[in-house]
Scaffold this active site. Structure first.
Site, PDB file in Angstrom:
ATOM      1  N   HIS A  30      -1.210 -10.028  -3.470  1.00 29.96           N
ATOM      2  CA  HIS A  30      -2.033  -9.220  -4.364  1.00 29.96           C
ATOM      3  C   HIS A  30      -2.762 -10.023  -5.447  1.00 29.96           C
ATOM      4  CE1 HIS A  30      -3.237  -5.523  -6.375  1.00 29.96           C
ATOM      5  NE2 HIS A  30      -2.629  -4.812  -5.440  1.00 29.96           N
TER       6      HIS A  30
ATOM      7  N   GLU B 120      -6.394  -7.598   0.356  1.00 30.70           N
ATOM      8  CA  GLU B 120      -4.981  -7.564   0.752  1.00 30.70           C
ATOM      9  C   GLU B 120      -4.891  -7.328   2.257  1.00 30.70           C
ATOM     10  OE1 GLU B 120      -3.259  -4.441  -1.939  1.00 30.70           O
ATOM     11  OE2 GLU B 120      -5.204  -4.703  -2.867  1.00 30.70           O
TER      12      GLU B 120
ATOM     13  N   GLN C  30      -7.161  -4.335   2.621  1.00 30.44           N
ATOM     14  CA  GLN C  30      -7.482  -3.433   1.519  1.00 30.44           C
ATOM     15  C   GLN C  30      -8.440  -4.179   0.600  1.00 30.44           C
ATOM     16  OE1 GLN C  30      -6.174  -0.319   1.261  1.00 30.44           O
ATOM     17  NE2 GLN C  30      -6.663   0.322  -0.829  1.00 30.44           N
TER      18      GLN C  30
ATOM     19  N   ASN D  31       0.823  -1.211   0.000  1.00 30.28           N
ATOM     20  CA  ASN D  31       0.000   0.000   0.000  1.00 30.28           C
ATOM     21  C   ASN D  31       0.867   1.275   0.000  1.00 30.28           C
ATOM     22  OD1 ASN D  31      -2.365   1.636   0.047  1.00 30.28           O
ATOM     23  ND2 ASN D  31      -3.428  -0.108   0.928  1.00 30.28           N
TER      24      ASN D  31
ATOM     25  N   HIS E 251       3.335   0.097  -2.862  1.00 28.12           N
ATOM     26  CA  HIS E 251       3.714  -1.318  -2.964  1.00 28.12           C
ATOM     27  C   HIS E 251       5.223  -1.549  -3.071  1.00 28.12           C
ATOM     28  CE1 HIS E 251      -0.429  -2.211  -2.950  1.00 28.12           C
ATOM     29  NE2 HIS E 251      -0.683  -2.272  -4.236  1.00 28.12           N
TER      30      HIS E 251
ATOM     31  N   ASP F  73     -11.438   0.973  -2.987  1.00 27.21           N
ATOM     32  CA  ASP F  73      -9.977   0.848  -2.967  1.00 27.21           C
ATOM     33  C   ASP F  73      -9.539   1.384  -1.607  1.00 27.21           C
ATOM     34  OD1 ASP F  73      -7.359   0.489  -3.597  1.00 27.21           O
ATOM     35  OD2 ASP F  73      -7.255   2.008  -5.171  1.00 27.21           O
TER      36      ASP F  73
ATOM     37  N   TYR G 147      -5.805 -11.139  -7.682  1.00 22.40           N
ATOM     38  CA  TYR G 147      -7.124 -10.632  -8.093  1.00 22.40           C
ATOM     39  C   TYR G 147      -7.989 -11.883  -8.274  1.00 22.40           C
ATOM     40  CZ  TYR G 147      -5.078  -6.110  -9.657  1.00 22.40           C
ATOM     41  OH  TYR G 147      -4.438  -4.893  -9.758  1.00 22.40           O
TER      42      TYR G 147
HETATM   43  C1  BGC Z   1      -4.174  -0.416  -4.655  1.00 22.76           C
HETATM   44  C2  BGC Z   1      -4.749   0.227  -5.866  1.00 22.76           C
HETATM   45  C3  BGC Z   1      -3.854  -0.084  -7.022  1.00 22.76           C
HETATM   46  C4  BGC Z   1      -3.761  -1.581  -7.156  1.00 22.76           C
HETATM   47  C5  BGC Z   1      -2.869  -2.020  -8.275  1.00 22.76           C
HETATM   48  C6  BGC Z   1      -4.114  -1.882  -4.877  1.00 22.76           C
HETATM   49  O1  BGC Z   1      -3.562  -2.510  -3.786  1.00 22.76           O
HETATM   50  O2  BGC Z   1      -4.912  -0.121  -3.519  1.00 22.76           O
HETATM   51  O3  BGC Z   1      -4.875   1.611  -5.705  1.00 22.76           O
HETATM   52  O4  BGC Z   1      -4.344   0.483  -8.195  1.00 22.76           O
HETATM   53  O5  BGC Z   1      -3.272  -2.132  -5.971  1.00 22.76           O
HETATM   54  O6  BGC Z   1      -1.739  -1.324  -8.307  1.00 22.76           O
END
Ligand code: BGC
Length: 411
Positions: A238, A375, A347, A138, A164, A310, A240
């Protein structure tokens, strides 16, 4: 007289024969009981052996080459398969989960994470698909923080902020990898030494991340780290997820529960303002199972700023205690994912910045909201927010957190 004596002795003989017979019957009975107990013990032993060898025999790990980085480092791809046929593929480039196959309610497997078929696409990518994120998952406002009176300037890669781990975070480095067979599944142990000054962070940080795929369809992640100088750490993962299968539409009908009474509102750059806002009466209330898309387009400032969800949710329960904090489900496939963690925050990112420009596995084009991330983490910008739980790791201390993504399928 003689006849009397003979009769008596015959009677006595007969009695003793009867008693012999009785004792033989008793012996025989006890032998049968012993035999039964022996059979039962043998049967139990055989079953235990069978179950153990079944789990060990069926949890498998294979390794293949996944290519080379631009500077010539070899990258591998590991496949961990459990005794139920569930499978996770992890590359040591970024400790990235490239695919995760879980069954639906009919036992049909689908890959439920977004990602790419080849290393080159990961080398170019900026979406952090499936990666380990560090040193700081983050954002850190303006890429700056002060520790023991010294200001550290980190790489800025998200407007004026640090995101990140910076330009070359843990998602873009090659980790050492060691596969491990366990009685209850298979694991991959990843280690990485982040040098003092990397992306601006102080201290040599020795990091270990263990991914375990259990035979009960848990994907467990154990993160640990030590440092030779006081520093800050906040590691996360991370992936998805799309429980209907990657590339199979958007996730707006997935239903979500997050065990959080508060969230951290942000400014326009996604940096928390410091407020811990009650979710009650807002589109951020996921304390009851609600479809992700039910309120995502509401006229609510925080949704406009994040282009959807987000945001960091302040998890209920005690930090440091592994507890169930979130649950997502897809009614078409019946797949359910629970998230368990020791972390104080999560997150929830609804894939707002995916825009159809990325083509992933099997030629699938990833449109906006075709996946969501959960996350687990400490709150964003904690090093600049003394009221948030601290992310300081002292020299000699050990950082350790655990997160489990637990999969099942229901009606
Ligand atoms: C963030 C987003 C970001 C995404 C990919 C997430 O963890 O909160 O703002 O766009 O990651 O980078």
């Amino acid at each position: 007289m003689n006849t009397m004596t003979n009769r008596r002795s015959r009677i006595s003989n007969h009695r003793s024969q009867t008693s012999d017979l009785r004792s033989q019957i008793t012996n025989f009975r006890s032998q049968i009981t012993n035999f039964k107990a022996l059979c039962l013990a043998l049967l139990c032993g055989a079953m235990i052996l069978l179950l153990n060898s079944d789990a060990r025999a069926q949890a498998k790990i294979t390794k293949e080459s996944f290519g080379k980085t631009a500077d010539g480092q070899n990258v591998d791809l590991y496949t961990l398969r459990n005794s139920r046929g569930a499978e996770v593929r992890i590359t040591n480039y970024g400790g990235t989960v490239t695919s995760l196959k879980m069954p639906d309610r009919n036992g049909t497997f689908a890959d439920i994470v977004l990602g790419f078929d080849n290393l080159d696409d990961y080398l170019k990518a900026t979406a952090y698909f499936g990666a380990i994120i560090g040193r700081y998952g983050n954002r850190i406002g303006k890429g700056r923080f002060t520790l023991h009176g010294v200001e550290y300037k980190l790489a800025t890669n998200n407007g004026e902020n640090h995101l990140h781990g910076g330009i070359k975070g843990f998602d873009k480095v090659v980790w050492n990898a060691k596969p491990l067979k366990l009685a209850n599944g298979a694991a991959l142990v990843l280690t990485y030494l982040s040098k003092d000054g990397e992306e601006g962070y102080p201290g040599n940080l020795s990091v270990k991340v263990v991914y375990t795929l259990t035979n009960t369809n848990d994907l467990k992640i154990d993160y640990s780290a030590t440092t030779d100088k006081d520093t800050i750490v906040n590691l996360t993962h991370h992936s998805y997820f799309n429980l209907a299968g990657q590339g199979n539409g958007d996730i707006l009908n997935h239903r979500l529960w997050i065990n959080a009474a508060r969230f951290t509102p942000t400014d326009a750059g996604s940096i928390p303002t410091g407020e811990l806002r009650n979710v009650h009466g807002t589109p951020f209330d996921f304390t009851r199972l609600t479809a992700i898309g039910a309120r995502i387009n509401q006229d609510y400032e925080q949704l406009k700023l994040g282009k959807g969800y987000d945001h960091n949710f302040v998890l209920n329960g005690r930090m440091g205690v592994l507890r169930r904090v979130a649950r997502a489900s897809d009614s078409t496939s019946g797949r359910v994912m629970e998230v368990w963690t020791t972390e104080p925050g999560i997150q929830f990112y609804s894939g707002n910045f995916l825009d159809g420009t990325l083509t992933g596995k099997d030629g699938k084009v990833y449109q906006q909201r075709s996946g969501f991330c959960l996350e687990t983490q400490h709150y964003p910008d904690s090093p600049n927010k003394p009221a948030f739980p601290a992310t300081l790791l002292r020299k000699g201390a050990r950082y350790h957190t655990t997160t489990i993504y637990r999969f099942s399928a229901g009606r």
